[in-house]
Design a protein around this motif. Structure first.
Motif, PDB file in Angstrom:
ATOM      1  N   VAL A 303       0.850  -1.159   0.059  1.00  0.00           N
ATOM      2  CA  VAL A 303       0.025  -0.046  -0.082  1.00  0.00           C
ATOM      3  C   VAL A 303       0.979   1.306  -0.004  1.00  0.00           C
ATOM      4  O   VAL A 303       0.598   2.088  -0.802  1.00  0.00           O
ATOM      5  CB  VAL A 303      -0.857  -0.041   1.269  1.00  0.00           C
ATOM      6  CG1 VAL A 303      -1.585   1.360   1.509  1.00  0.00           C
ATOM      7  CG2 VAL A 303      -1.982  -1.008   1.128  1.00  0.00           C
ATOM      8  N   TRP A 329       7.535   0.645   3.712  1.00  0.00           N
ATOM      9  CA  TRP A 329       6.911  -0.048   4.873  1.00  0.00           C
ATOM     10  C   TRP A 329       5.773  -0.923   4.700  1.00  0.00           C
ATOM     11  O   TRP A 329       4.968  -0.763   3.648  1.00  0.00           O
ATOM     12  CB  TRP A 329       6.837   1.122   5.960  1.00  0.00           C
ATOM     13  CG  TRP A 329       5.598   2.190   5.576  1.00  0.00           C
ATOM     14  CD1 TRP A 329       6.226   3.356   5.174  1.00  0.00           C
ATOM     15  CD2 TRP A 329       4.177   1.977   5.634  1.00  0.00           C
ATOM     16  NE1 TRP A 329       4.992   4.100   4.798  1.00  0.00           N
ATOM     17  CE2 TRP A 329       3.846   3.444   5.402  1.00  0.00           C
ATOM     18  CE3 TRP A 329       3.517   1.130   6.239  1.00  0.00           C
ATOM     19  CZ2 TRP A 329       2.515   3.830   5.225  1.00  0.00           C
ATOM     20  CZ3 TRP A 329       2.002   1.717   6.223  1.00  0.00           C
ATOM     21  CH2 TRP A 329       1.537   2.615   5.650  1.00  0.00           C
ATOM     22  N   TRP A 331       2.957  -3.975   6.677  1.00  0.00           N
ATOM     23  CA  TRP A 331       2.445  -4.434   7.966  1.00  0.00           C
ATOM     24  C   TRP A 331       1.720  -5.775   7.665  1.00  0.00           C
ATOM     25  O   TRP A 331       1.328  -5.972   6.664  1.00  0.00           O
ATOM     26  CB  TRP A 331       1.440  -3.656   8.653  1.00  0.00           C
ATOM     27  CG  TRP A 331       0.154  -3.640   8.103  1.00  0.00           C
ATOM     28  CD1 TRP A 331      -1.009  -4.096   8.485  1.00  0.00           C
ATOM     29  CD2 TRP A 331      -0.399  -2.512   7.024  1.00  0.00           C
ATOM     30  NE1 TRP A 331      -2.096  -3.832   7.774  1.00  0.00           N
ATOM     31  CE2 TRP A 331      -1.658  -3.037   6.566  1.00  0.00           C
ATOM     32  CE3 TRP A 331       0.189  -1.767   6.376  1.00  0.00           C
ATOM     33  CZ2 TRP A 331      -2.430  -2.381   5.987  1.00  0.00           C
ATOM     34  CZ3 TRP A 331      -0.637  -0.930   5.065  1.00  0.00           C
ATOM     35  CH2 TRP A 331      -1.636  -1.374   4.988  1.00  0.00           C
ATOM     36  N   GLN A 340       4.926  -5.182  11.958  1.00  0.00           N
ATOM     37  CA  GLN A 340       5.296  -3.775  11.100  1.00  0.00           C
ATOM     38  C   GLN A 340       6.672  -3.875  10.796  1.00  0.00           C
ATOM     39  O   GLN A 340       7.477  -4.042  11.584  1.00  0.00           O
ATOM     40  CB  GLN A 340       4.998  -2.523  12.227  1.00  0.00           C
ATOM     41  CG  GLN A 340       3.536  -2.369  12.554  1.00  0.00           C
ATOM     42  CD  GLN A 340       3.409  -1.122  13.427  1.00  0.00           C
ATOM     43  OE1 GLN A 340       3.645  -1.448  14.518  1.00  0.00           O
ATOM     44  NE2 GLN A 340       3.132  -0.079  13.020  1.00  0.00           N
TER      45      GLN A 340
ATOM     46  N   ASP B  38      -4.984   4.884   5.054  1.00  0.00           N
ATOM     47  CA  ASP B  38      -4.235   3.987   4.381  1.00  0.00           C
ATOM     48  C   ASP B  38      -4.434   2.726   4.914  1.00  0.00           C
ATOM     49  O   ASP B  38      -4.072   1.605   3.893  1.00  0.00           O
ATOM     50  CB  ASP B  38      -3.066   4.727   3.887  1.00  0.00           C
ATOM     51  CG  ASP B  38      -3.085   5.600   2.974  1.00  0.00           C
ATOM     52  OD1 ASP B  38      -4.159   6.182   2.484  1.00  0.00           O
ATOM     53  OD2 ASP B  38      -2.090   6.361   3.019  1.00  0.00           O
ATOM     54  N   SER B  44      -1.618   1.309  11.643  1.00  0.00           N
ATOM     55  CA  SER B  44      -0.128   1.147  11.247  1.00  0.00           C
ATOM     56  C   SER B  44       0.010   2.193  10.233  1.00  0.00           C
ATOM     57  O   SER B  44       1.376   2.153   9.853  1.00  0.00           O
ATOM     58  CB  SER B  44      -0.057  -0.135  10.081  1.00  0.00           C
ATOM     59  OG  SER B  44      -0.428  -1.306  10.926  1.00  0.00           O
TER      60      SER B  44
END
Ligand SMILES: Cc1cc2nc3c(=O)[nH]c(=O)nc-3n(C[C@H](O)[C@H](O)[C@H](O)COP(=O)(O)OP(=O)(O)OC[C@H]3O[C@@H](n4cnc5c(N)ncnc54)[C@H](O)[C@@H]3O)c2cc1C
Ligand code: FES
Lengths: 415, 102
Positions: A303, A329, A331, A340, B38, B44
């Motif tokens: 994402v 990054w 998760w 994470q 998001d 997160s």
């Protein structure tokens, strides 16, 4: 900020998911005044994909809980959504997008946010089994949910032990499934993380009653009267009511390829997300791009990358001369474990583990170094490690390994 | 039923009503600018950042540990910051006012 130059221009975005939708809204924010068309073959209003294998799978919630934007927001921002429509070809000479229904649309700027699709390997018998599904779209989740709720034994076999496969395993286990994960490599998550993390997740799943089997090469699928069977090269057989295929993705690059765009490990784009053709850009999972921080070309499935490339492209299309420079990054949520990750660990030569677990909760972080350079951090139930790691990697700070390795010392001392 | 007011960076005021779900979902469903969400609401991404109006602070309560840590990634964070995906809509939140941080 208005950019009058764009007033009569048409921007077409193919793919209305994380990349495409964020781009459409970012374009308006940057002052694009012309038309914006978002085209997607998926008939559902654009939604978040990460929850599909996580919370969304375990609830009966409808899609409205995970929509990327409210239907009204598209109207308010004059973004035209064309759902259930597939683009068949790009005619870059005439700047046309040809749709599968025979119509075509002119563009001034075209953005490919076409993402990727699940790999369905040509395993013997794969066309004969009734309940085999990938995990990529809202419809996939509906199919999995309904096959799962209709069977009584609830035997699930997941082929592929990557993040999506493991999240699906955790979710279906939570719903009472008898879940087996078959992984071809000698460890789960082999392509994406270090052995230490693979071991942790293997144990986590095993403790929750999921049967994880590594070194399992699936060679045949069979449909029987009372379900399906998954056969491995070592002769083992796993009965299944539902089979989920999670062995990775393939970039949707055919449109670009046929239009003659430069392709590498995905659609090649420059630091402004422009492809080898002027007026055509690409963002998200489908791009092969340069990462400035790591000085490397790569393709990412996240994402973060889709959203950040969308922002860069919106600036590029409104003549602001941006440069893509983002730290990756990601998760993953499985059971009560929140993982994470920040940075890219490839090329590490040292791993430091900082364990802050308590009796009733896993809490630790794994720090990847190449020499003195901190490359990446994986944080398990430890947002502080994730945040400190993000700052240290971003600023290329030299990390004091003695402080890091001592869980008694505050991580913030490293900043 | 809780009535929740969002004030965006452009000074738009959006008043929403709901009785369940997260405050982030409510904001997205109502097209509140600056609340992107998001990560879909799992704490997160920090793109659902709000500053709670001083008069609503007691009603909303303090950020949790993960939330506080995540907020440190955001330069706009202050002592009234919350990630609104971590706020569950309930009668207890009736009347609160939230300023969108971005
Ligand atoms: C189950 C699951 C869990 C995930 N979990 C996480 C996570 O926890 N964290 C994270 O960061 N990422 C996660 N991801 C990855 C993340 O969802 C993707 O990186 C992201 O969706 C990429 O966005 P995109 O817009 O580039 O591509 P996609 O989401 O793949 O969207 C591409 C769109 O283009 C459309 N399209 C393609 N070709 C055409 C055509 N010819 N005509 C019309 N439409 C077309 C497709 O229908 C699709 O909707 C997960 C993905 C899945 C599937
Ligand atoms: S939506 Fe991502 S942190 Fe709130």
């Amino acid at each position: 900020m208005s950019t009058p130059l764009t007033a009569n221009k048409v921007c077409i975005i193919i793919g209305a998911s994380h990349g495409g939708v964020n781009l459409a809204f970012a374009l308006r924010k940057e002052g694009w005044e012309g038309e914006i068309h978002l085209i997607d073959k998926d008939p559902n209003p654009p939604y978040h994909r990460p929850p599909l294998s996580k919370a969304h799978l375990t609830t009966d919630d409808g899609l409205e809980k995970i929509l990327l934007k409210a239907p009204k927001a598209y109207q308010d921002n004059h973004i035209e959504l064309h759902l259930g429509q597939e683009v068949a070809a790009i005619d870059h000479v005439h700047q046309l997008v040809n749709l599968a229904d025979g119509s075509s649309k002119h563009y001034d700027k075209l953005v490919l946010a076409v993402g990727a699709r699940p790999i369905i390997p040509p395993i013997k018998g794969i066309d004969d089994v009734k309940h085999l599904y990938p995990m990529r779209t809202a419809d996939d989740v509906n199919n999995i949910r309904s096959a799962f709720s209709q069977c009584s034994a609830k035997r699930v076999v997941i082929i592929g032990g990557g993040y999506i496969g493991l999240e699906t395993a955790a979710s279906l286990r939570k719903l009472g499934g008898e879940v087996t994960v078959l992984e071809r490599e000698e460890r789960i998550l082999a392509r994406v993380t270090a052995p230490i993390m693979s071991e942790f997740f293997q144990k986590l799943h095993t403790d929750h009653g999921v049967n994880i089997r590594t070194g399992k090469n699936v060679v045949e699928l069979r449909q029987n009267t009372n379900g399906q069977e998954v056969l491995c090269s070592d002769g083992t057989v796993y009965p299944a009511d539902v089979i989920v295929m999670g062995v990775g993705i393939r970039v949707n690059q055919e449109l670009a390829e046929e239009a003659g765009l430069k392709i590498d490990n995905g659609i090649s784009v420059n630091e402004q997300c422009k492809t080898s053709h002027s007026n055509i850009y690409a963002i998200g999972d489908c791009t092969f791009h340069y990462n400035k921080h790591y000085d490397r070309w790569l393709r990412l499935e996240s994402v973060q990358n889709a959203v950040d490339q969308a922002k860069t492209t919106a600036q590029a299309l409104t003549d602001k001369n941006p440069e893509y420079d983002a730290l990756p990054w990601f998760w993953s949520d499985q059971y009560d474990v929140k993982l994470q990750m920040v940075g890219l660990s490839d090329g590490y030569d040292e791993i430091l583990k900082r364990d802050e677990s308590t009796d009733d909760q896993h809490k630790f972080s794994t720090w990847y170094f190449k020499g003195d350079q901190l490359l990446a951090v994986d944080a398990v139930n430890n947002a502080k490690a994730y945040v400190v790691g993000t700052k240290l990697i971003g600023a290329k700070t030299q990390v004091r390994k003695d402080v890091l390795s001592d869980p008694e010392q505050d991580l913030k001392a490293l900043l | 039923m809780a009535k929740i007011t969002f004030i965006t960076k452009d000074d738009d005021t959006i008043v929403c009503e709901a009785d369940s779900g997260s405050v982030m979902e409510l904001a997205v469903q109502n097209g509140v600018k600056g609340i992107d969400g998001d990560c879909g609401g799992v704490c997160s991404c920090a793109t659902c950042h709000v500053h709670v109006a001083p008069e609503s602070v007691a009603q909303v309560g303090e950020a949790g540990e993960i939330e506080k840590d995540m907020l440190e990634l955001d330069d706009e964070a202050n002592e009234r910051s919350r990630l609104c995906c971590q706020l569950e809509v309930s009668d207890d939140l009736d009347g609160i006012v939230l300023h969108v941080a971005h």
